[in-house]
Structure formats: C-alpha cells, structure tokens
Scaffold this motif. Structure first.
Motif, PDB file in Angstrom:
ATOM      1  N   LEU A 180       0.871  -1.248  -0.251  1.00  0.00           N
ATOM      2  CA  LEU A 180       0.270  -0.104   0.008  1.00  0.00           C
ATOM      3  C   LEU A 180       1.189   0.857  -0.105  1.00  0.00           C
ATOM      4  CD1 LEU A 180      -2.817  -0.719   2.557  1.00  0.00           C
ATOM      5  CD2 LEU A 180      -2.639  -1.065   0.147  1.00  0.00           C
ATOM      6  N   ASP A 181       1.875   1.322   1.205  1.00  0.00           N
ATOM      7  CA  ASP A 181       3.179   2.974   0.185  1.00  0.00           C
ATOM      8  C   ASP A 181       3.650   2.451  -0.710  1.00  0.00           C
ATOM      9  OD1 ASP A 181       1.522   2.333   3.188  1.00  0.00           O
ATOM     10  OD2 ASP A 181       3.372   1.087   3.993  1.00  0.00           O
ATOM     11  N   PHE A 182       3.993   1.887  -1.613  1.00  0.00           N
ATOM     12  CA  PHE A 182       3.838   2.128  -2.626  1.00  0.00           C
ATOM     13  C   PHE A 182       3.896   3.074  -3.842  1.00  0.00           C
ATOM     14  CE2 PHE A 182       5.716  -0.523  -7.076  1.00  0.00           C
ATOM     15  CZ  PHE A 182       7.898  -0.080  -6.242  1.00  0.00           C
ATOM     16  N   THR A 183       5.310   3.469  -4.347  1.00  0.00           N
ATOM     17  CA  THR A 183       4.075   4.037  -5.355  1.00  0.00           C
ATOM     18  C   THR A 183       4.726   4.515  -6.856  1.00  0.00           C
ATOM     19  OG1 THR A 183       6.228   6.164  -4.444  1.00  0.00           O
ATOM     20  CG2 THR A 183       4.308   6.447  -3.255  1.00  0.00           C
ATOM     21  N   GLY A 184       5.863   3.213  -6.816  1.00  0.00           N
ATOM     22  CA  GLY A 184       6.315   2.763  -8.200  1.00  0.00           C
ATOM     23  C   GLY A 184       5.525   2.082  -8.963  1.00  0.00           C
ATOM     24  N   ASP A 185       6.719   1.502 -10.408  1.00  0.00           N
ATOM     25  CA  ASP A 185       5.028   0.501 -11.014  1.00  0.00           C
ATOM     26  C   ASP A 185       5.476  -0.562 -10.988  1.00  0.00           C
ATOM     27  OD1 ASP A 185       4.980   0.193 -13.121  1.00  0.00           O
ATOM     28  OD2 ASP A 185       6.495   0.750 -14.671  1.00  0.00           O
ATOM     29  N   HIS A 186       4.664  -1.576 -10.860  1.00  0.00           N
ATOM     30  CA  HIS A 186       4.768  -2.948 -10.632  1.00  0.00           C
ATOM     31  C   HIS A 186       4.903  -3.776 -11.803  1.00  0.00           C
ATOM     32  CE1 HIS A 186       3.900  -2.834  -7.011  1.00  0.00           C
ATOM     33  NE2 HIS A 186       2.296  -1.662  -6.920  1.00  0.00           N
ATOM     34  N   GLY A 204      -2.842   5.153  -9.365  1.00  0.00           N
ATOM     35  CA  GLY A 204      -1.467   5.486 -10.392  1.00  0.00           C
ATOM     36  C   GLY A 204      -0.968   4.028 -10.587  1.00  0.00           C
ATOM     37  N   ASN A 205      -0.815   3.106  -9.959  1.00  0.00           N
ATOM     38  CA  ASN A 205      -0.643   1.885  -9.905  1.00  0.00           C
ATOM     39  C   ASN A 205      -0.468   0.450  -9.450  1.00  0.00           C
ATOM     40  OD1 ASN A 205       0.313   2.623  -7.469  1.00  0.00           O
ATOM     41  ND2 ASN A 205       2.671   2.145  -7.293  1.00  0.00           N
ATOM     42  N   ARG A 206      -1.727   0.976  -8.924  1.00  0.00           N
ATOM     43  CA  ARG A 206      -3.162   0.078  -7.681  1.00  0.00           C
ATOM     44  C   ARG A 206      -4.579   0.977  -8.574  1.00  0.00           C
ATOM     45  NH1 ARG A 206      -3.477   0.770  -2.563  1.00  0.00           N
ATOM     46  NH2 ARG A 206      -2.414   2.540  -1.983  1.00  0.00           N
ATOM     47  N   VAL A 207      -5.612  -0.065  -8.264  1.00  0.00           N
ATOM     48  CA  VAL A 207      -6.831   0.192  -7.814  1.00  0.00           C
ATOM     49  C   VAL A 207      -7.813   0.115  -6.926  1.00  0.00           C
ATOM     50  CG1 VAL A 207      -9.118   0.733  -8.638  1.00  0.00           C
ATOM     51  CG2 VAL A 207      -7.113   1.302 -10.014  1.00  0.00           C
ATOM     52  N   ASN A 208      -8.066   0.534  -5.414  1.00  0.00           N
ATOM     53  CA  ASN A 208      -8.359  -0.346  -5.184  1.00  0.00           C
ATOM     54  C   ASN A 208     -10.002  -0.096  -4.481  1.00  0.00           C
ATOM     55  OD1 ASN A 208      -9.458  -1.100  -2.259  1.00  0.00           O
ATOM     56  ND2 ASN A 208      -7.984  -0.562  -1.088  1.00  0.00           N
ATOM     57  N   ILE A 209     -10.809  -1.261  -5.230  1.00  0.00           N
ATOM     58  CA  ILE A 209     -11.938  -1.588  -5.240  1.00  0.00           C
ATOM     59  C   ILE A 209     -12.865  -2.591  -3.814  1.00  0.00           C
ATOM     60  CG2 ILE A 209     -12.129  -1.818  -7.462  1.00  0.00           C
ATOM     61  CD1 ILE A 209     -12.439  -4.722  -8.169  1.00  0.00           C
ATOM     62  N   ASP A 210     -12.133  -2.245  -2.983  1.00  0.00           N
ATOM     63  CA  ASP A 210     -12.869  -2.984  -1.565  1.00  0.00           C
ATOM     64  C   ASP A 210     -13.800  -1.361  -1.206  1.00  0.00           C
ATOM     65  OD1 ASP A 210     -13.924  -3.740   0.482  1.00  0.00           O
ATOM     66  OD2 ASP A 210     -11.890  -4.539   1.416  1.00  0.00           O
ATOM     67  N   SER A 211     -15.158  -1.655  -0.913  1.00  0.00           N
ATOM     68  CA  SER A 211     -15.258  -0.387   0.030  1.00  0.00           C
ATOM     69  C   SER A 211     -16.283  -0.209   0.357  1.00  0.00           C
ATOM     70  CB  SER A 211     -16.691   0.432  -1.816  1.00  0.00           C
ATOM     71  OG  SER A 211     -17.337  -0.487  -2.460  1.00  0.00           O
ATOM     72  N   GLY A 212     -15.578  -1.761   1.293  1.00  0.00           N
ATOM     73  CA  GLY A 212     -16.862  -1.908   2.935  1.00  0.00           C
ATOM     74  C   GLY A 212     -17.553  -2.127   2.661  1.00  0.00           C
ATOM     75  N   LYS A 243      -5.545   9.228  -8.292  1.00  0.00           N
ATOM     76  CA  LYS A 243      -5.491  10.397  -7.472  1.00  0.00           C
ATOM     77  C   LYS A 243      -4.137  11.312  -7.779  1.00  0.00           C
ATOM     78  CE  LYS A 243      -5.971  10.765  -2.423  1.00  0.00           C
ATOM     79  NZ  LYS A 243      -5.704   9.679  -0.933  1.00  0.00           N
ATOM     80  N   THR A 244      -4.649  12.685  -7.386  1.00  0.00           N
ATOM     81  CA  THR A 244      -3.371  13.470  -7.196  1.00  0.00           C
ATOM     82  C   THR A 244      -2.719  13.251  -5.327  1.00  0.00           C
ATOM     83  OG1 THR A 244      -4.872  15.398  -7.371  1.00  0.00           O
ATOM     84  CG2 THR A 244      -3.890  14.674  -9.917  1.00  0.00           C
ATOM     85  N   ALA A 245      -1.639  13.840  -5.500  1.00  0.00           N
ATOM     86  CA  ALA A 245      -1.097  14.136  -4.358  1.00  0.00           C
ATOM     87  C   ALA A 245      -2.072  15.191  -3.838  1.00  0.00           C
ATOM     88  CB  ALA A 245       0.438  14.485  -3.964  1.00  0.00           C
TER      89      ALA A 245
END
Length: 245
Positions: A180-186, A204-212, A243-245
């Motif tokens: 979750l902390d990694f911001t580089g390219d997978h 950017g490098n991942r998409v989280n689709i767990d919306s609870g 998402k932008t920082a």
C-alpha cells in the motif's frame, strides 16, 4: 483489453447480484468481457453460502467469471481442515470465529447456529458436516491472482519487486505494507481489494475496489479498458482517474 472487476463481497448476495446487473447493463452496450471477483466472498455478511452457490452456478453455466481467493475465503477453508488449524496470516489474538473476523456469520448461513458462543469441538463437527465438499474443493482451488493484458487482479496486493509467479499465497491474500505504501511501477496496473475505503480509489499504480460492503458500504464494480478505469454506477460509467497528491 476490457474486463470487469467486483470488490469484496462478504456474504452480501443481494449486492453481488446488483453489481452483476450493472455489469450486464454495460455489456449490453459494449459487448461481453470477463468478470473478475477479487475475493472475500464470505464472513460478516448474511449469506456467504448463497454467494458461493451463486458464483459456482454461474461458472458451471459457462459464465466468463474468475473468482480469486481472499484471506477470508482461505480462513474458511483452513478452518474446515482441522479443529486446531488456523491461517498463518491471521493475528495470534484472533480466531476465524472471533466477532471481528466474522466466521460465525458464515457458518450460520450453512445452518450452524451461534458458532461463536459455543464450545469449539461441536461447532467444528457441525461445520464439517454442514459445508458441502463441493464448496470446500472450490475454495481450495481458487487462484491467487489473474492477469489480463496490462492489468493484474489480486485480493490484497503483491510484494513489490517480486515476479507474480514467485508471490506467496499469504502475501496475495493478506499483504498491506509494503504494497500500500509503494508508489513505483509494478509493471502492470494492480486491481485489488482487502483494505476497505469509502469509495474505489485509483492510485496510479493500483486501484483499490473494496468499498466496505462488509461494514454496510456498497459493493464496487468497475470496468477497465486498457488501463483506463471506470466505476460502474446505476447511471453508467464514471471515469476513475488516478488520485493526485
């Protein structure tokens, strides 16, 4: 490449059918494409058995559905193998039947009542008899990851810098940091669940689709075109931008 993905279900068959309805509406316009479920079919919600039955039947009917193994699916399967069996990814202070984990709700859907409040041995014996062997075999065979084009689908995430073929099942089902902390390219866009948010989020490098959905939230469905991602809503596609920082 076009594909659809659905987040963590947690025993909510009604939400799962609703997500598939949104996908069907999109497919009616854009044509058929695979659907990947990123795991956690069971625990916490009211109808884990119904979710498994429905997904198994869809696959048996020839639907182009992939179902990945989540940590809750793995805990359920491991629990049924021996009375003292436990998932190595689960924190030592918890058991699968602990209220925070939600295994008792899963067993209730199979007719095993009050599993969290009774002695372990009779609950285990009832569970082994109640859960069909076909469900146990299906859970055991679930893949840990799936790749289509430039997208990798997985439940929890991946260990950065490790080839997919060398990832451990425990990481695929359980990892948070350092993923979750990694911001580089997978090397691919990673679509995952496991860590619940209020809404699907593109990093950017991942998409989280767990919306609870496990906690009263919605169940997310997305469509991916190449590396473009769209959230599927009742009104249709909504672009999901990084998402932008």
């Amino acid at each position: 490449m076009r594909a659809y993905a659905i987040g963590d279900i947690h025993g909510h068959l009604d939400l799962l059918k609703g997500a598939h309805d949104r996908i069907a509406a999109d497919q009616a316009v854009h044509g058929p494409a695979p659907v990947i479920h990123v795991g956690d079919m069971v625990d916490r919600g009211p109808d884990s058995r119904g979710v498994i039955d429905w997904l198994m039947q869809g696959q048996a009917d020839g639907r182009d559905w992939t179902v990945l193994k989540g940590n809750h699916d793995r805990m359920f399967h491991i629990y049924l193998t021996a009375i003292d069996a436990r998932d190595p990814g689960l924190r030592a202070e918890f058991s699968w039947l602990h209220p925070r984990i939600g295994g008792a709700a899963t067993l209730a859907s199979y007719g095993v009542a009050n599993a969290g409040d009774r002695p372990l041995a009779p609950v285990f014996d009832e569970a082994v008899k109640a859960v069909p062997q076909t469900h146990r075999d299906w859970l055991e065979r679930l893949p840990g990851w799936h790749r289509l084009g430039e997208v990798v689908f997985v439940h929890a995430g991946i260990r950065p810098g490790v080839a997919m073929e060398d990832q451990t099942e425990t990481d695929l089902c359980w990892i948070r940091a350092p993923f979750l902390d990694f911001t580089g390219d997978h090397g691919a866009l990673v679509v995952h669940g496991h860590t619940h948010l209020d809404a699907p989020t593109h990093y950017g490098n991942r998409v989280n689709i767990d919306s609870g959905a496990a906690y009263g939230g919605p169940l997310t469905a997305i469509v991916i075109e190449g590396r473009e991602v769209f959230h599927l809503t009742e009104a249709g596609r909504v672009p999901l931008h990084p998402k932008t920082a």
